[in-house]
Every structure is written in C-alpha cells, then in structure tokens.
Enzyme design. Structure first.
Site, PDB file in Angstrom:
ATOM      1  N   GLU A 150     -44.164   2.497 -25.692  1.00 19.63           N
ATOM      2  CA  GLU A 150     -45.517   3.022 -25.471  1.00 19.63           C
ATOM      3  C   GLU A 150     -46.113   3.466 -26.810  1.00 19.63           C
ATOM      4  O   GLU A 150     -47.296   3.259 -27.085  1.00 19.63           O
ATOM      5  CB  GLU A 150     -45.490   4.206 -24.502  1.00 19.63           C
ATOM      6  N   ARG A 158     -61.745  -2.902 -11.942  1.00 12.59           N
ATOM      7  CA  ARG A 158     -60.672  -3.570 -11.203  1.00 12.59           C
ATOM      8  C   ARG A 158     -59.726  -2.558 -10.551  1.00 12.59           C
ATOM      9  O   ARG A 158     -59.153  -2.840  -9.496  1.00 12.59           O
ATOM     10  CB  ARG A 158     -59.900  -4.472 -12.172  1.00 12.59           C
ATOM     11  N   GLU A 196     -56.495 -14.015  -7.524  1.00 18.31           N
ATOM     12  CA  GLU A 196     -56.204 -14.910  -8.648  1.00 18.31           C
ATOM     13  C   GLU A 196     -56.185 -16.371  -8.203  1.00 18.31           C
ATOM     14  O   GLU A 196     -55.282 -17.128  -8.541  1.00 18.31           O
ATOM     15  CB  GLU A 196     -54.889 -14.514  -9.318  1.00 18.31           C
ATOM     16  N   ASP A 244     -51.937  -3.532 -13.354  1.00 16.79           N
ATOM     17  CA  ASP A 244     -50.927  -4.588 -13.392  1.00 16.79           C
ATOM     18  C   ASP A 244     -49.744  -4.251 -14.287  1.00 16.79           C
ATOM     19  O   ASP A 244     -49.637  -4.801 -15.383  1.00 16.79           O
ATOM     20  CB  ASP A 244     -51.599  -5.897 -13.867  1.00 16.79           C
ATOM     21  N   LYS A 262     -49.547 -13.380  -0.771  1.00 20.01           N
ATOM     22  CA  LYS A 262     -50.585 -13.083  -1.762  1.00 20.01           C
ATOM     23  C   LYS A 262     -51.794 -13.909  -1.351  1.00 20.01           C
ATOM     24  O   LYS A 262     -51.739 -15.142  -1.385  1.00 20.01           O
ATOM     25  CB  LYS A 262     -50.107 -13.478  -3.164  1.00 20.01           C
ATOM     26  N   GLU A 297     -44.337  -1.966  -5.373  1.00 18.17           N
ATOM     27  CA  GLU A 297     -43.872  -3.134  -6.127  1.00 18.17           C
ATOM     28  C   GLU A 297     -43.646  -2.723  -7.573  1.00 18.17           C
ATOM     29  O   GLU A 297     -44.552  -2.244  -8.246  1.00 18.17           O
ATOM     30  CB  GLU A 297     -44.918  -4.253  -6.038  1.00 18.17           C
ATOM     31  N   GLU A 333     -42.600  -8.306 -18.050  1.00 19.70           N
ATOM     32  CA  GLU A 333     -43.789  -9.088 -18.393  1.00 19.70           C
ATOM     33  C   GLU A 333     -44.618  -8.481 -19.542  1.00 19.70           C
ATOM     34  O   GLU A 333     -44.770  -9.080 -20.588  1.00 19.70           O
ATOM     35  CB  GLU A 333     -44.644  -9.241 -17.136  1.00 19.70           C
TER      36      GLU A 333
HETATM   37  C1  GCU Z   1     -49.693 -10.673 -12.849  1.00 19.40           C
HETATM   38  C2  GCU Z   1     -48.923 -11.814 -13.424  1.00 19.40           C
HETATM   39  C3  GCU Z   1     -49.094 -13.069 -12.644  1.00 19.40           C
HETATM   40  C4  GCU Z   1     -48.798 -12.809 -11.175  1.00 19.40           C
HETATM   41  C5  GCU Z   1     -49.650 -11.671 -10.675  1.00 19.40           C
HETATM   42  C6  GCU Z   1     -49.257 -11.236  -9.278  1.00 19.40           C
HETATM   43  O1  GCU Z   1     -51.056 -10.846 -13.081  1.00 19.40           O
HETATM   44  O2  GCU Z   1     -49.302 -12.012 -14.764  1.00 19.40           O
HETATM   45  O3  GCU Z   1     -48.226 -14.035 -13.174  1.00 19.40           O
HETATM   46  O4  GCU Z   1     -49.001 -13.938 -10.416  1.00 19.40           O
HETATM   47  O5  GCU Z   1     -49.485 -10.546 -11.489  1.00 19.40           O
HETATM   48  O6  GCU Z   1     -48.537 -10.245  -9.202  1.00 19.40           O
HETATM   49  O7  GCU Z   1     -49.646 -11.832  -8.299  1.00 19.40           O
END
Ligand code: GCU
Length: 688
Positions: A518, A343, A294, A372, A290, A394, A400
C-alpha cells in the site's frame, strides 16, 4: 516433488527427533474409522491420517473399522457423531456441532476425531495432522464449527485460451487450467484430487470450476459428462462442484431464439439442463451467475429485473437442493465529467430495491469493497442494504491488483479490515463477518467465496509464498476472527518446517507486506494506482482517469480524491447506515487511510497524522519501498535452512519485488510531484 510445492502445506515432512522426543511411546498405534461411506470424506480422513502420521512421525499405524475398538487405548477414532453415538455411546462432554463441524480430543492416550458429518471428521483429521506437523503434542479437547455454510473457491478458468489449446485462467498467475483444454474437460484430471485435498484441509466445501465470464459450451453434453468426472474426483474431499453460467446459454448453444428469463421455453431449457446436471452430479453445489456486467448478458436485456434473472435458476435448482450465487458486481460505464457519477454506488443502486424479491435459495455474492479488489477499500455498503437476502463476501486470493504473485503481499490483514468492520445497522453492532455468516439478519445461508485461480504450475498459484493467502482464506472462512499472524505461522511451519529462523523471517515479511505494498502503490484510499486498462499490473496512475471505468482519482494540479459525500459529492457515503455514513461524510471523522476514497481535497490538506496528503504520498512510498528492500537480505539469512529449489525461487521473486518497488516509488512520487508542483520536504523526489 515435495519440495516443488504440489503438496503445499500438506507435505507431512518428518519431524526432527528433538520435536518428537518422549512422545512416540505414548502415541496411538491404530486408526479406527467407523462406518465410512465408499470414497467419501471419512475414507479420505482415514487414508490421510495414515499417510500423515507415517510422514510426520514415521509410524505405520494399523487401520481398521472395528467398532469394538471405540474406547480402546492408543486408538485414533474417526467417525461421524451419529455413528459414534450409536456404536460407541455418548460423547462426553456433550458437544454442540454445526454442519461440517468437528470435535477433537487428544487427551489421554487416545484421540477422538468426531465430525458432525463425514466432512467434519475429515476437517478434524486435517486439524489433528496440522498440530502433529507443527510438533504440537499438547492435549486439546474442543469443538470447532465453521462460521458460515458456504465456503467456496471460485476459479476463473476458461475452456481454452484465445490462441492456444490449453484453458487459460482469467487473472490467474499459476499456469494453465487444471480442468480444461481444447474447449473440453481434460482427459488428465490428476491435479483435481490434489486440489480437493488442499481445499478440504482448510475447510473449504465447494468450488466453482469455470470463469464468471462463462462459456456456454460448458453446458454441452460432452462437457457435462466431464463435470461429472471432476465432481467424482472432488467428492472424496467433501468439495461439491458448481459452475458459472452464461445467461444467454439457451440462445448461444443454438436451440432457442431468446434467453428472456420469463419465457416458458427458456424456463424449460434451464429446468431440463439442471435436471440433467443433477442426474450426473447428485450433490452438485449450485450456479454462480455474473449477469449484465462488463458485457455479460443478463435479464436487463429483456427489461427483466436481476431478481427475475436469479430466480429463473433458483426455481430450476430448488427441487435438487442447490443454490444460486448471484454476483453483485454489476455496473455500467460512466462519464467522468459528471461529478456525481460513481461506480461505487452501482451495487446498492442495482440491488437494494430488490431486497426481498429473491427466492430463498439465492445468495448474493458481494466483492469486499465497492469497486474491485483494490489495495484499500471500505467495506461494500451493500452488506448493510439487503437485510432480507443472504449474502456472501467475495475475496480475491489471486493477487490481481496486488502484485500478481510477483510481489509478496499477505492479504488476511486487508481482509480482516473488512470482516471486522462494524456497519452499525440500526445503530447496533453488525460486523461484516456476522452479516456474511447470516447471524445479523438471521439467514441460514451465507459465506465466503475466494477467487483462488490455481493452475498447473508446481506452486499451484504462481509463487510459493503466495500460497499462504490460499491457506488463510480457508482459515478465515472457518473463523474470521482467527489471528492473521497465527495463521501465517502455522502455514510456514507446515510448508517450510519448524526452524525458528524460517518461521520468524516469513512471518515478519508477510505481516509487513500489505502495508508496504500500500505504501509504494496507492495511499489514503486512492486505490492501487496500477494500470487499470489492461494488465492491472505496475504503476500507472494516469490510467485511472479519463475513461469510463469509474476507478477515478480526479487528480488535478491542486486537488485529488473522489468526493463521495452526500452534501457535495456522489452520495456514496450515504449508502452506509447512519453512524457510518456520518463518519465518512466528514473529513474530520474519516480515517486517513480512506480519506481520498471519500473526499476530494487539496494536496496540502492536513491528515490526522499531521502530514499533508502529498507529503504522506512521498513518505509512504519511500517507507513502503524501504521495507521490501530488506526482504531479500532477510531471505538470504535462511540459506541452507530452506531447500535449494524453493530458496532460489523465493529469492528471485523477492529481489524482483525489491526492484519493482523502486519503480513504483519513483513512478508515483514523480507523477504527483509533477502534477502538484509541490516538492518533497525531504527532497528525495526530483527529476532524474
Ligand atoms: C475484475 C477483473 C475481471 C473480472 C471481473 C469480475 O474486473 O479484472 O477479470 O472478470 O473483475 O469479477 O467479474
């Protein structure tokens, strides 16, 4: 122990006499395993068959490795195809096995379980045990092959939690990490082989053990020795270990002043690290990355492209046969006052132009939707924008945004809307499942990643019923066209026994659960409407807007939804191939359940169903909540048919869900009634 959940669907509970009647006399009396490598998957297949048959049927079978018994009566032969051919002769009929595939033949009074490799034989053994466990003694004779080569679990485990020694799990609801504590690999890794067994039983062949928000310290020598210990424990189950990388590791671990992917000292650092990993773990699966997302470091920091970043690792790992899985989840914070900011456009914007620039052993891992893991999203357009690059999908097994294991939400129906979506690449049939298998664009690599996030909890994942999602993830990675209801039926029989009432109840609740969730959360493609700032839990529609995260609803007093059209909006619809782009561009052709994903419309806009958007919101919230109101009573009808411990645990959660669905229903309905000032036609929604 068996009732606690640790054995999950591999309990091998004894079948009732009524289910075995007439079958035991003809049942094989020995297991013959040919040419098993030491502690490899074939050895596991043999011990698992022995254990399973003892549990399910109460028969203690002899186990041998005598080639002479190849075609003996009443024998279960377990072997690779190669060994079988050289030791026992041709298999007839001729079978076509792909890597990890198996042949299962239970006709007559012998059983053949033949794998393309040892792993395949193990999968065949588990399949046979699943049939027996369900009391199915019918004659079968078939070859089964996986849809794609990469079928991995991803774990988002941290080396330790911020204020505690144990390793926490990001978005994990099943307790502490089974791998890490105190910044190190745990001494007690006893849960690892048990997890490996579960993974193998549903055909999963790899695991990434640490969080994608990766801690560079996993790469220190002490921890690499620990990774070796973990890999040694997964190996008998045919599960290869990979790790997530922190792009800045060469700098964070202290040796270098840069992590520029084109810098020769950085290249050497990663090459040496990779060589060391392969000394310890010769069958290491690969790296998951990754980067530049973020807050994570990445190549863009040095004005290098994402492909230059990926290829840095690809070159280091290539001589060893490993792969680099590079995540497409890359996006920046955005400004909501810009109508065209989106986004959902980010992945294609970042990756499309890099198509063709990734080394052959790079796989791009794409979240199923463009944002997401929401309750409803269209398939990510990136699946149809990188024909020269292998991709994987994925999926998020851990719930979540979908109730965090406190709500029953059986996810395969959601996943299959994506896998079964036809991208119409070049106007030709191109389902997402056939893109990720490698078939559409002719790639060897391709596959599935499931963010499973099991922990030390006895239920693994935080709730007994949520384990059906883990089971189904494996089943769908193997065969994305499998029927989601069949899968949960199989899972229920193996987990809770053969009672028709129990099976009917769990299947009924599971199959209704996604649509119910939903219903009482976010409708018509507006996203889940949960709190997106911190917890990703509970109703909080206001949290979606007025921030940089780009999960906006753009709701005001008259209108709602994201305008993603090319003509007037963010242009996102235009990222799809022509046929699909045309469909999403217009409200008339956009399916109702994605209307607000692609269009900004008045609350009074009429859906294909004939309802207005706002009335649909009200109705869906009442219907969804009403559906789960019935779950506790359904479960209570099973009292005495499920062991006390699981009965109580599941009931507690279903009662909680029933209550929380009312909070959701009223919270969301009130919010939009206040905002729109349009009353509910049935007058259910009013100030309390
Ligand atoms: C979501 C999730 C994060 C995670 C991110 C990712 O935003 O809330 O906790 O790190 O996805 O998939 O990288």
């Amino acid at each position: 122990y068996a009732e606690s959940g640790i054995d999950a669907w591999l309990r091998y509970a004894r079948l009732p006499a009524s289910a075995t009647k007439g079958h035991l006399n003809y049942f094989p009396n020995r297991i013959v395993v040919l040419n098993a490598s030491k502690n490899g998957p074939l050895a596991s297949a043999s011990s698992e068959l022995h254990k399973g048959i003892k549990g399910i049927l109460g028969l203690d079978l002899d186990v041998s490795s005598s080639v002479k018994s190849c075609s003996a009566q009443k024998t279960i032969v377990v072997s690779t195809l190669e060994t079988y051919k050289s030791s026992c002769g041709k298999l007839s009929p001729k079978v076509n096995l792909k890597e990890d595939g198996y042949w299962l033949n239970t006709k007559g009074n012998s059983v053949q379980i033949i794998g393309q490799n040892e792993r395949g034989a193990l999968y065949g053994a588990f399949q046979y045990l699943s049939l027996l466990g369900q009391g199915d003694f019918s004659d079968v004779e078939y070859a089964s092959n996986p849809s794609a080569p990469v079928r991995w679990a991803n774990q988002w485990d941290n080396l330790n939690a911020a204020n505690a020694a144990h390793g926490s799990i990001e978005r994990g609801y099943g307790g502490a990490s089974i791998f890490f504590e105190n910044g190190l690999i745990k001494e007690d890794l006893s849960r690892v082989p048990l997890y490996g067994r579960l993974l193998a039983s549903v055909g999963l062949n790899g695991i990434v053990i640490n969080n994608v928000n990766a801690d560079a310290n996993l790469l220190n020598e002490t921890n690499l020795q620990g990774v070796k210990r973990i890999a040694d424990l997964f190996r008998p189950w045919g599960v290869n270990v990979g790790i997530s990388l922190n792009f800045a590791s060469p700098q964070v671990l202290g040796d270098l002043t840069t992590f520029d992917p084109l810098d020769s000292t950085v290249i050497k650092w990663w090459t040496d690290k990779t060589d060391r990993i392969y000394q310890l773990v010769p069958d290491f699966a690969g790296y998951l990355v990754k980067a530049n997302s973020e807050g994570q470091p990445g190549p863009l920091t040095y004005n290098r492209t994402l492909s230059e970043g990926a290829n840095l690792f690809a070159k280091a790992i290539e001589p060893h046969g490993g792969i680099v899985v590079f995540r497409a989840f890359v996006y920046d914070q955005l400004n909501e006052t810009d109508w065209k900011a989106d986004r959902a456009n980010a992945a294609v914007q970042y990756f499309k132009d890099l198509d063709g620039q990734f080394d052959d052993n790079v796989l791009i891992q794409i979240k199923f939707g463009p944002i997401d893991f929401q309750v409803r999203e269209p398939a990510s357009p990136l699946f149809a924008n990188m024909p020269k690059t292998p991709v994987s999908i994925e999926l998020e097994v851990t719930q979540e945004y979908l109730g965090q294991q406190c709500h029953l939400v059986y996810l395969p129906p959601l996943w299959q809307t994506i896998l079964g979506f036809d991208m119409r690449y070049n106007h030709r049939q191109s389902y997402v499942r056939d893109i990720v298998s490698g078939e559409v664009f002719n790639h060897k690599l391709g596959g599935y990643a499931g963010v499973v996030n099991v922990g030390m909890d006895d239920t693994w994942i935080g709730s007994h019923l949520a384990m059906s999602n883990f089971f189904a993830f494996g089943r769908l990675a193997w065969n994305p066209q499998a029927d989601s209801q069949d899968i949960v039926e199989e899972w229920t029989r193996l987990t809770f026994g053969l009672s028709r009432d129990v099976v009917a109840a769990i299947v009924d609740m599971s199959m209704k659960s996604w649509s119910a969730y939903e219903g009482y959360s976010g409708n018509l493609g507006i996203q889940t409407l949960t709190d997106i700032l911190y917890t990703h839990y509970g109703a909080n529609p206001a949290s979606q807007d007025n921030n940089g995260w780009g999960q906006w609803t753009r709701a005001d007093s008259k209108t709602i939804g994201m305008d993603r059209t090319v003509s007037n909006g963010t242009g996102n619809a235009g990222q799809y191939p022509k046929d699909v782009a045309n469909m999403f561009e217009h409200t008339q052709t956009t399916p109702d359940d994605l209307l607000l994903w692609f269009h900004h419309v008045p609350y009074t806009f009429k859906l294909h169903s004939g309802k207005t958007v706002i009335q649909h919101f009200y109705d869906a919230h009442y219907t969804g909540a009403a559906t789960v109101q019935k779950f506790p009573a359904t479960w209570k009808s099973l009292k005495g048919q499920v062991d006390a411990e699981r009965y109580a645990d599941v009931l507690y959660r279903l009662q909680y869900q029933a209550g929380h669905s009312l909070v959701w229903r009223d919270g969301i309905s009130e919010f939009y009634r206040n905002l729109s000032s349009i009353p509910d036609k049935l007058n259910r929604v009013r100030n309390h």
